[in-house]
Design a protein around this motif. Sequence first.
Motif, short mmCIF file in Angstrom:
data_model
loop_
_atom_site.label_atom_id
_atom_site.label_comp_id
_atom_site.label_asym_id
_atom_site.label_seq_id
_atom_site.Cartn_x
_atom_site.Cartn_y
_atom_site.Cartn_z
N ALA A 325 37.63 -11.25 -26.47
CA ALA A 325 36.05 -10.91 -26.41
C ALA A 325 36.35 -9.44 -25.98
O ALA A 325 35.46 -8.43 -26.35
N LEU A 326 37.32 -9.02 -25.22
CA LEU A 326 37.69 -7.76 -24.42
C LEU A 326 37.99 -6.73 -25.70
O LEU A 326 37.51 -5.62 -25.99
N VAL A 327 38.85 -7.22 -26.64
CA VAL A 327 39.21 -6.43 -27.82
C VAL A 327 37.99 -6.55 -28.62
O VAL A 327 37.79 -5.14 -29.13
N GLU A 328 37.46 -7.46 -29.22
CA GLU A 328 36.36 -7.41 -30.19
C GLU A 328 34.87 -6.63 -29.46
O GLU A 328 34.36 -5.80 -29.73
N GLY A 329 34.94 -6.42 -27.92
CA GLY A 329 33.70 -5.92 -27.39
C GLY A 329 34.11 -4.26 -27.41
O GLY A 329 33.18 -3.49 -27.77
N TRP A 330 35.44 -3.93 -27.17
CA TRP A 330 35.55 -2.59 -27.04
C TRP A 330 35.64 -1.95 -28.79
O TRP A 330 34.80 -0.98 -28.89
N VAL A 331 35.96 -2.84 -29.63
CA VAL A 331 35.90 -2.26 -31.05
C VAL A 331 34.19 -2.20 -31.48
O VAL A 331 33.92 -0.99 -32.06
N ASP A 332 33.57 -3.03 -30.83
CA ASP A 332 32.17 -3.27 -31.26
C ASP A 332 31.49 -1.87 -30.69
O ASP A 332 30.68 -1.27 -31.21
N GLU A 333 31.86 -1.63 -29.38
CA GLU A 333 30.96 -0.40 -28.90
C GLU A 333 31.69 0.72 -29.55
O GLU A 333 30.46 1.76 -29.64
N SER A 369 39.74 -26.88 -37.41
CA SER A 369 39.89 -28.51 -37.21
C SER A 369 41.14 -29.09 -37.55
O SER A 369 41.70 -29.90 -37.01
N LEU A 370 41.97 -28.25 -38.36
CA LEU A 370 43.39 -28.62 -38.77
C LEU A 370 44.25 -28.20 -37.45
O LEU A 370 45.17 -29.15 -37.30
N VAL A 371 44.33 -27.17 -36.91
CA VAL A 371 45.38 -27.00 -35.86
C VAL A 371 44.58 -26.79 -34.35
O VAL A 371 45.48 -26.63 -33.34
N GLY A 372 43.30 -26.96 -34.31
CA GLY A 372 42.81 -27.08 -32.98
C GLY A 372 42.75 -25.75 -32.38
O GLY A 372 42.75 -25.55 -31.03
N LEU A 373 42.64 -24.81 -33.23
CA LEU A 373 42.55 -23.21 -32.40
C LEU A 373 41.56 -22.66 -32.95
O LEU A 373 41.31 -22.12 -34.50
N GLU A 374 40.44 -21.99 -32.31
CA GLU A 374 39.60 -21.03 -32.47
C GLU A 374 39.58 -19.64 -32.01
O GLU A 374 40.17 -19.48 -31.10
N LEU A 375 39.46 -18.92 -33.06
CA LEU A 375 39.66 -17.38 -32.59
C LEU A 375 38.32 -16.79 -32.77
O LEU A 375 38.34 -15.48 -33.38
N ARG A 376 37.29 -17.06 -32.09
CA ARG A 376 36.07 -16.58 -32.16
C ARG A 376 35.82 -15.85 -30.76
O ARG A 376 36.02 -16.67 -29.77
N PRO A 377 35.43 -14.72 -30.60
CA PRO A 377 35.11 -13.98 -29.15
C PRO A 377 33.64 -14.51 -29.02
O PRO A 377 32.76 -13.65 -29.24
N ARG A 378 33.41 -15.48 -28.28
CA ARG A 378 32.35 -16.19 -27.80
C ARG A 378 31.46 -15.07 -27.04
O ARG A 378 30.21 -15.20 -26.89
N ALA A 383 31.22 -8.28 -23.38
CA ALA A 383 32.21 -7.60 -23.19
C ALA A 383 31.86 -6.05 -23.73
O ALA A 383 32.23 -5.13 -23.28
N ALA A 384 30.86 -6.03 -24.80
CA ALA A 384 30.41 -4.74 -25.19
C ALA A 384 29.77 -4.22 -24.06
O ALA A 384 29.96 -2.88 -23.88
N THR A 385 28.71 -4.96 -23.40
CA THR A 385 27.98 -4.44 -22.47
C THR A 385 29.04 -3.78 -21.22
O THR A 385 28.64 -2.78 -20.82
N LEU A 386 30.06 -4.77 -21.10
CA LEU A 386 30.88 -4.30 -19.85
C LEU A 386 31.41 -2.93 -20.23
O LEU A 386 31.57 -1.92 -19.26
N TRP A 387 32.07 -2.70 -21.62
CA TRP A 387 32.66 -1.43 -21.88
C TRP A 387 31.50 -0.48 -21.96
O TRP A 387 31.91 0.78 -21.52
N ALA A 388 30.30 -0.39 -22.23
CA ALA A 388 29.41 0.55 -22.17
C ALA A 388 29.10 0.91 -21.10
O ALA A 388 28.90 2.29 -20.55
N THR A 389 29.03 -0.22 -19.83
CA THR A 389 28.90 0.18 -18.53
C THR A 389 29.94 1.17 -17.83
O THR A 389 29.68 2.20 -17.20
N LEU A 390 31.26 0.52 -18.28
CA LEU A 390 32.33 1.48 -17.68
C LEU A 390 32.42 2.99 -18.41
O LEU A 390 32.86 3.98 -17.57
#
Length: 473
Positions: A325-333, A369-378, A383-390
Amino acid sequence: MTSNPLNPSNGDDTPKDPLTEMLQNLMGGKGMENFDPAELAKAAGLPNDPNLLAQMFSQVQAMMSAPSEGPVNWQLAHENARRVAASSADPSVTSLQTREVDEALRLAELWLDPVTDLPATGLIGRAWSRAEWVEATLGTWKRLTEPVANSIANALSSAMTEQMPEEMKSMMGGASSMLQNMGGAIFGMQLGQAIGALSAEVVSSTDIGVPLADLEMALLPANVTKFGEGLGLPENDIRLFLAVREAAHARLFVQVPWLRGHLLGAIEAYARGIHIDTSRIEELARDLDPSNPEGIQEALSQGVFMPQRTPAQEQALEKLETALALVEGWVDELTASATEKLLPSAGALRETVRRRRATGGPAEHAFSSLVGLELRPRRLREAATLWATLKDERGIAGRDAIWQHPDLLPTAEDLDDPQGFSGRRQLAEASDSEVDDALQKLLSGGFDDAPQDDSEGGDDGDQPAGDGEQPKG
């Protein structure tokens, strides 16, 4: 002649090995000489494509006769990922597309310069086909999935072995490696299918928020076009917006050297914590029919080997989701700041990407489903709000300085309360400073000046020492 029930006669007085008979059943009732690859293809969930099956024939023969390098057949995973990537239209990148991508990424770097303190990377922009994405990223996929993939492949071969009578197990001998190879092949082929399917969804080298290709900055023109279908927006605007996101990801991972290892390490820690549920394996072994490859495929695709998460896994998952989330939020912002005044469609594209990242595509769900690993920044939005605030509180340089060390990164608590981050950090820094000052004073002997109680001690302690004399001790 008395018939041995464990070595039934095949009609010419030659005993038939029961393991061979079982493997023949798995292969559709035929031995390797008349091997039907369609049966293994069914087990891996592949389409019944005559051309694809013909290509598999020689590979599977070699795979069944040669020892495997490990529980998962990564060669089959690689080759199947390439085939799946090419199964839908995967045209070679044209010179025009290469130029368009290069220009978009160069412009993206210029747009990012005013909105971040991290310098440009100097990387050359690439335009990839889906097959090229597979080649560039498969090594990282192997690193991320190998811990759980090995466990599942071993569990699959164990489940197949469980179905044999005890007498048959004792007769297997060296043939057990063949059964292990089969489990590794089935899982490897399906893993390759999931990665190949992902190649049709991703638009860049960092589209899922993880640097799958080391020190690369790339877009996939065919997938960029697919992404824009139905949006009703100019393709050039879409390409530029996605290029800014890719350039921002690349700038972060290149200029913050520890971040890639930190993120991949969090994923590996989570994957290592996945343990196979033996009770579910035993249940599957009772019901698994080696002559029914569809059953094996369905078991894999539904994640039947995945256990409930342990408390340790929940902690690892929270760490992983926060990092993503921190990576994606920074990129999003940054992308929003860089494009809001230059692209009229920036707001709509930002929301489209946010929703896409939050839900994931069909291939991403299949991989999960295959490997039990999700890579979604829920928690991308928080996180984007946090980076904007900072940025508002500290400015661009102060915001980006947080990437200097992993200990400075916000936590899940900070995502809950972005406005309170700076206050909590100041308290923590003040506490750390007090401890550091006290430790430094102790090491320098400063505490020797502390007042002493004169009432204690004998008469000798009350007499001053003469010149050149040492106090009596």
